[in-house]
Design a protein around this motif. Structure first.
Motif, short mmCIF file in Angstrom:
data_model
loop_
_atom_site.label_atom_id
_atom_site.label_comp_id
_atom_site.label_asym_id
_atom_site.label_seq_id
_atom_site.Cartn_x
_atom_site.Cartn_y
_atom_site.Cartn_z
N LYS A 188 0.83 -1.21 0.00
CA LYS A 188 0.00 0.00 0.00
C LYS A 188 0.87 1.26 0.00
CE LYS A 188 -3.86 2.14 2.49
NZ LYS A 188 -4.78 2.00 3.66
N GLU A 189 1.92 1.23 0.83
CA GLU A 189 2.82 2.38 0.90
C GLU A 189 3.56 2.59 -0.43
OE1 GLU A 189 6.79 3.84 3.41
OE2 GLU A 189 5.83 1.92 3.84
N PHE A 190 3.99 1.49 -1.03
CA PHE A 190 4.71 1.56 -2.30
C PHE A 190 3.82 2.18 -3.39
CE2 PHE A 190 6.87 0.31 -6.10
CZ PHE A 190 8.19 0.08 -5.76
N ILE A 191 2.58 1.68 -3.47
CA ILE A 191 1.65 2.19 -4.48
C ILE A 191 1.31 3.65 -4.21
CG2 ILE A 191 -0.70 1.97 -5.38
CD1 ILE A 191 -0.42 -1.07 -4.94
N ALA A 192 1.19 4.02 -2.93
CA ALA A 192 0.88 5.42 -2.59
C ALA A 192 1.99 6.35 -3.07
CB ALA A 192 0.69 5.56 -1.09
N LYS A 193 3.24 5.92 -2.90
CA LYS A 193 4.37 6.74 -3.38
C LYS A 193 4.37 6.81 -4.91
CE LYS A 193 7.39 6.01 0.59
NZ LYS A 193 8.67 5.46 1.10
N TRP A 194 4.05 5.71 -5.55
CA TRP A 194 3.94 5.66 -7.01
C TRP A 194 2.89 6.68 -7.49
CZ3 TRP A 194 5.61 1.12 -10.20
CH2 TRP A 194 5.18 1.18 -11.52
N ARG A 195 1.71 6.64 -6.82
CA ARG A 195 0.63 7.56 -7.20
C ARG A 195 1.03 9.02 -6.94
NH1 ARG A 195 -2.85 4.46 -10.20
NH2 ARG A 195 -3.87 2.83 -9.00
N LYS A 196 1.69 9.25 -5.82
CA LYS A 196 2.09 10.62 -5.48
C LYS A 196 3.01 11.21 -6.54
CE LYS A 196 4.07 13.36 -1.71
NZ LYS A 196 4.65 13.31 -0.34
N LEU A 197 3.87 10.38 -7.09
CA LEU A 197 4.78 10.83 -8.15
C LEU A 197 4.11 10.84 -9.52
CD1 LEU A 197 7.98 8.88 -7.02
CD2 LEU A 197 7.57 11.35 -6.83
N GLN A 198 2.87 10.36 -9.57
CA GLN A 198 2.08 10.31 -10.82
C GLN A 198 2.81 9.54 -11.91
OE1 GLN A 198 1.35 14.57 -11.43
NE2 GLN A 198 -0.70 14.31 -10.58
N LEU A 199 3.33 8.39 -11.53
CA LEU A 199 4.07 7.57 -12.48
C LEU A 199 3.13 6.65 -13.27
CD1 LEU A 199 7.07 6.42 -10.25
CD2 LEU A 199 6.99 8.39 -11.83
N ASP A 200 3.51 6.38 -14.50
CA ASP A 200 2.84 5.33 -15.27
C ASP A 200 3.59 4.00 -15.13
OD1 ASP A 200 0.79 6.96 -16.48
OD2 ASP A 200 2.36 7.84 -17.75
N VAL A 201 4.91 4.09 -15.22
CA VAL A 201 5.75 2.89 -15.22
C VAL A 201 7.08 3.20 -14.56
CG1 VAL A 201 4.76 1.80 -17.29
CG2 VAL A 201 6.56 3.52 -17.54
N ILE A 202 7.87 2.16 -14.32
CA ILE A 202 9.22 2.32 -13.77
C ILE A 202 10.23 1.59 -14.66
CG2 ILE A 202 10.73 1.43 -11.93
CD1 ILE A 202 8.78 2.40 -9.89
N LEU A 203 11.38 2.23 -14.85
CA LEU A 203 12.52 1.65 -15.56
C LEU A 203 13.61 1.37 -14.53
CD1 LEU A 203 14.17 1.14 -18.27
CD2 LEU A 203 14.93 3.53 -18.01
#
Length: 568
Positions: A449-464
């Protein structure tokens, strides 16, 4: 002492020392005989499995020879050179026959396995399926395409060993769901491929069928656990293969062998018919889901495969799979992506070529108009094995011995080693490292949940991020296993090859801690071997992950060198 104990227990009985000695000697002899008999039975099972494998290879040779005698003018080199999408189109339109394609790949797979030892079983039912296929009116998306499958994916009439003797002789009564769907889409499974013992090693070796080699360099591993698949496809003996991934077992072989591979979200594809073997081999401290996914030479092949599999047949055969068809709109979108990236995870220092691959790909993406920003994260996890009743493969011993240590010893060991070794080493001392409580134990849902929240906060689509490479003989899997713990879809795409400059820079490589793992992770004689990057999306967004992989592949294609075989 033993005599005294017996006198205490049996005070009224006269104890004869000679009788006791004879009893003890006889008991010891009986134990030794039982052990010898048990070991002999194991050896006999392995020998029978090898004979069966050899008979299958002989059958492959016979059918390929007969076909060539009847069809002397077939241009096999042309067929083998066709990408999967183009081959599938020609099969569907009728300009190529499924018969020609199947026997061409049987012949090529035989040649590849004679070189690198990757095929464990010939699926003889492929010939019967071929005859039935030509009578069909409807042609699926994979009509007439020969495919290979990893050893433990269930196929009717064949064994699924997992590299373990205890599963020899247990013939599958029916196809796994994934094989059923592939057949309904017209694909023809024709061989099964080798795995490491227990399927939880980054190498590909077991005591039944032996070591599989990397076709690009015979001194290197093809990766594990889907190493047989990686070797066969990279050697040209298969167009499309299927592996499983619980810590990187699709992505590592794909990276090591210069292929594209996709680890889907845990339940996007059905594991029914292969999952039982996995759970029988592995004992996880957390619910890390094994996943089935495709491996191929290019991203287009993975896309075609996922289009074919995410169909009504899959959803009906396994109602536990969410009925989510392939989303063409997401995959075909040309909207610029917001991409997070990192080129090191803080546990295993990336090799020069790994770091360069990410940096060069990042620059290409930025030039193409995508938004790319640096991100940080922290992965870790552990696992244990069950190998009772098997002769252990020597390549697995050091790994398993660490897993088998008592929990108390692991905790003490982690405390002692923590200041002086890298986390890639003391991650193995599970339930004791500082990272494990945050990422692996009971609060796993909170961690996700924390990982996804940080992903959403950064407004990311994907990670390289990095994919472990090039092909090592030993490796740390922190770059891949994080996304099994998080249950995110992740794929790898080869983007470059190791250069002489990479190896020069490697002379100064010490890793984060200079421990045994860091010292062993050397790209010795790795010039020309492929290096991949890893592409990651949020759960259930396989189409977005594939779209990102395709973008990376397209951008890297202009500067990418083809992997070349380097004679060891």
């Amino acid at each position: 002492m033993i005599q005294e104990k017996l006198r205490q227990l049996l005070p009224e009985v006269e104890v004869d020392p000679r009788a006791i000695s004879a009893l003890l000697c006889g008991s010891a002899a009986a134990v030794l005989v039982l052990k010898w008999v048990g070991r002999r039975r194991i050896q006999e099972k392995m020998e029978e499995a090898r004979r069966t494998r050899d008979l299958g290879l002989e059958r492959m040779e016979q059918v390929a020879w007969k076909f060539k005698q009847k069809n002397p003018g077939v241009q096999t080199s042309f067929i083998l050179s066709l990408p999967l999408v183009e081959l599938a189109e020609k099969l569907k339109e009728g300009s190529l026959s499924p018969e020609i394609v199947l026997y061409t790949y049987i012949d090529k797979a035989l040649a590849v396995t004679q070189e690198v030892n990757c095929v464990t079983d010939f699926i003889q039912g492929c010939e019967e399926q071929l005859r039935d296929l030509t009578k069909r009116k409807e042609k699926g998306l994979l009509y007439g395409v020969p495919i290979s499958i990893k050893d433990h994916i269930g196929c009717k009439g064949h064994i699924s060993t997992g590299g373990l003797v205890q599963f020899l002789g247990k013939v599958e009564e029916e196809d796994s769901v994934i094989v059923k769907v592939l057949k309904r889409q017209g694909a023809i499974p024709f061989v099964k491929t080798n795995v490491p013992q227990s399927m939880i090693n980054y190498d590909c070796s077991n005591v039944i069928f032996g070591q599989t080699l990397n076709p690009l360099n015979h001194k290197k591993s093809p990766g594990g656990s889907s190493g047989g698949e990686g070797a066969l496809i990279a050697g040209g003996g298969s167009l499309l293969g299927f592996g499983t991934d619980v810590a990187g077992s699709i992505r590592l072989p794909s990276s090591f062998c210069g292929l594209c591979g996709l680890k889907p979200t845990g339940n996007r594809l059905s594991k029914e018919g292969s999952e039982g073997l996995v759970t029988g081999i592995l004992a996880f401290p957390i619910a890390v889901m094994a996943t089935i996914g495709p491996m191929a030479r290019d991203v287009d092949s993975l896309v075609l495969c996922m289009r074919a599999l995410l169909c009504e047949d899959l959803f009906q055969l396994d109602p536990t799979v969410p009925p989510i068809p392939f989303n063409e709109e997401v995959y075909s979108s040309s909207k610029p992506l917001r991409i997070g990236f990192y080129d090191g995870d803080g546990y295993f220092q990336p090799s020069p070529s790994m770091k360069r691959a990410v940096q060069e790909t990042k620059q290409l993406l930025q030039r193409a108009g995508h938004t790319v920003r640096f991100v940080t994260r922290v992965p870790a996890w552990g696992l244990s094995l069950k190998l009772k009743g098997d002769i252990m493969d020597p390549n697995l011993k050091s790994q398993v011995n660490t897993y088998r240590l008592p929990v108390v010893v692991k905790r003490i060991g982690a405390l002692l080693l923590k200041p002086v070794v890298s986390p890639s080493t003391f991650i193995l001392f599970q339930c004791s490292s500082r990272f494990v409580p945050n990422a692996v134990s009971l609060p796993l849902q909170a961690y996700r949940k924390e990982f996804i929240a940080k992903w959403r906060k950064l407004q990311l689509d994907v990670i390289l991020c990095p994919a472990l490479g090039p092909a090592f003989n030993a490796a740390a899997t922190s770059y891949t296993n994080l996304y099994n713990v998080l249950n995110f879809p992740a794929g790898v795409v080869p983007v470059t090859t190791v250069t002489h400059m990479d190896e020069e820079e490697l002379k100064d490589y010490r890793g984060h801690y200079g421990d045994l793992w860091d010292k062993r992770l050397k790209e010795v004689r790795a010039v020309g071997l492929p290096v991949a990057v890893q592409c990651v999306a949020l759960p259930w967004q396989e189409e977005l992950c594939l779209r990102f992989m395709k973008e990376v592949e397209t951008l890297a294609h202009g500067t990418r060198q083809s992997p070349t075989y380097r004679d060891p």
